[in-house]
Design a protein around this motif. Sequence first.
Motif, PDB file in Angstrom:
ATOM      1  N   TYR A   1      -8.237   1.506   1.921  1.00 14.42           N
ATOM      2  CA  TYR A   1      -8.416   0.065   2.098  1.00 14.42           C
ATOM      3  C   TYR A   1      -9.441  -0.477   1.123  1.00 14.42           C
ATOM      4  O   TYR A   1      -9.363  -1.635   0.692  1.00 14.42           O
TER       5      TYR A   1
ATOM      6  N   ASN B   1       0.843  -1.201   0.000  1.00 20.64           N
ATOM      7  CA  ASN B   1       0.000   0.000   0.000  1.00 20.64           C
ATOM      8  C   ASN B   1       0.875   1.247   0.000  1.00 20.64           C
ATOM      9  O   ASN B   1       1.153   1.848   1.019  1.00 20.64           O
TER      10      ASN B   1
ATOM     11  N   THR C   1      -7.676  -1.358  -2.082  1.00 19.18           N
ATOM     12  CA  THR C   1      -6.922  -2.604  -1.943  1.00 19.18           C
ATOM     13  C   THR C   1      -7.858  -3.806  -2.005  1.00 19.18           C
ATOM     14  O   THR C   1      -7.565  -4.804  -2.677  1.00 19.18           O
ATOM     15  N   LEU C   2      -8.978  -3.741  -1.309  1.00 18.18           N
ATOM     16  CA  LEU C   2      -9.929  -4.854  -1.322  1.00 18.18           C
ATOM     17  C   LEU C   2     -10.510  -5.068  -2.725  1.00 18.18           C
ATOM     18  O   LEU C   2     -10.719  -6.211  -3.153  1.00 18.18           O
TER      19      LEU C   2
ATOM     20  N   LEU D   1      -0.859  -9.368   0.504  1.00 12.80           N
ATOM     21  CA  LEU D   1      -0.575  -7.991   0.881  1.00 12.80           C
ATOM     22  C   LEU D   1       0.685  -7.861   1.723  1.00 12.80           C
ATOM     23  O   LEU D   1       0.900  -8.624   2.662  1.00 12.80           O
TER      24      LEU D   1
ATOM     25  N   TYR E   1       1.806  -5.063   4.117  1.00 16.87           N
ATOM     26  CA  TYR E   1       1.226  -3.873   4.728  1.00 16.87           C
ATOM     27  C   TYR E   1       2.318  -2.964   5.258  1.00 16.87           C
ATOM     28  O   TYR E   1       3.163  -3.382   6.044  1.00 16.87           O
TER      29      TYR E   1
ATOM     30  N   ASN F   1      -8.998  -3.507   8.082  1.00 22.26           N
ATOM     31  CA  ASN F   1      -9.852  -3.928   6.978  1.00 22.26           C
ATOM     32  C   ASN F   1      -9.174  -4.880   5.998  1.00 22.26           C
ATOM     33  O   ASN F   1      -9.864  -5.535   5.207  1.00 22.26           O
ATOM     34  N   VAL F   2      -7.849  -4.953   6.040  1.00 24.88           N
ATOM     35  CA  VAL F   2      -7.144  -5.845   5.107  1.00 24.88           C
ATOM     36  C   VAL F   2      -6.349  -6.925   5.836  1.00 24.88           C
ATOM     37  O   VAL F   2      -5.662  -7.724   5.198  1.00 24.88           O
TER      38      VAL F   2
ATOM     39  N   HIS G   1      -5.453 -10.591   4.756  1.00 23.47           N
ATOM     40  CA  HIS G   1      -4.692 -10.824   3.529  1.00 23.47           C
ATOM     41  C   HIS G   1      -3.201 -10.507   3.686  1.00 23.47           C
ATOM     42  O   HIS G   1      -2.440 -10.665   2.732  1.00 23.47           O
TER      43      HIS G   1
ATOM     44  N   LEU H   1      -7.876  -6.889  -4.760  1.00 27.34           N
ATOM     45  CA  LEU H   1      -7.856  -8.318  -4.421  1.00 27.34           C
ATOM     46  C   LEU H   1      -9.036  -9.053  -5.038  1.00 27.34           C
ATOM     47  O   LEU H   1      -8.890 -10.151  -5.587  1.00 27.34           O
TER      48      LEU H   1
END
Length: 303
Positions: free
Chosen positions: A156, A147, A159-160, A173, A175, A203-204, A207, A163
Amino acid sequence: MFLTGFTDEAGADLATQIRATQELGWKFFELRKVDGKTLASMSDAEFDELYTAIGEAGIQVNCYGSEIANWKKHPRKEEDFQASIDELLAAIPRMHKLGTKLVRGMSFVIAPDEQPDSPELEQIIFKKVRRLVEICADNGIVYGHENCRNYGGMSYLHTLKLLENVNHENLKLIYDTGNPCTAYRRIGTPPYPLQSSWEFYRNVREHIVYVHIKDFTALPNDDLSTPARQRAFAGDGTGDVRAIVRDLRETGYDGGFSMEPHIAWERFGMPYDNEDDLTVRYKNYITYAKRFENLLCDCGWEF
């Protein structure tokens, strides 16, 4: 759990990078550049020297911190996409020889001249990232998305969405705790606030396979230009490092923590260019790493 770091922040040359890793008592480092060259761009002789030297030192490269699809590459420019493919294909045989299974990649620069998450542009990004991930999968390598200043780093939710649309088990991920501190939360309509590293992380989290450690304090600008920022030791900025590290322990994280201080990278915006500056750079990296070890202990980790 293991500790590692971008040792080119301790020094440009390989001997200094090895010395920093050994002084810390660590067994791994994240390879970004040696004497200004990436794993993909160094010559065969330079790679052989690296391979021999780290083998003799008992050190391994746990991740290749590549420039693939990074913040210098535009999602619409085919030459940027091809450069990313070329870098990946050049690096893979060397990663295999090193036993390195993770490559740091991104999702292209935030397009400055258009709506950066328009549905049409998103499909281009998803298609290109998926191709890069597929190349990794075909070669037994995990594509770790960081990120940073890229599509997935806008929030986020981005990113989601990345994915979900790439939809490949080899996309995981990496992070970075510090990047949200200096990035705008591009959800809804402007003006955007700065991101919360804790919100992004929560939130991620499921992953995440690897964590970059850096920290900043920053103030947003009304025109969404680059925030005024100040580098900080891990835990001293607004990157929620302590909360994230503590939560990772409580939720069973068993991956790496990689130091990416940036606190030792430049002085007053200018590269280090003399012996005294180089000594400061090295000491800053070591100090940063040791202070993070203390933070880990404070958060209940044993290592």
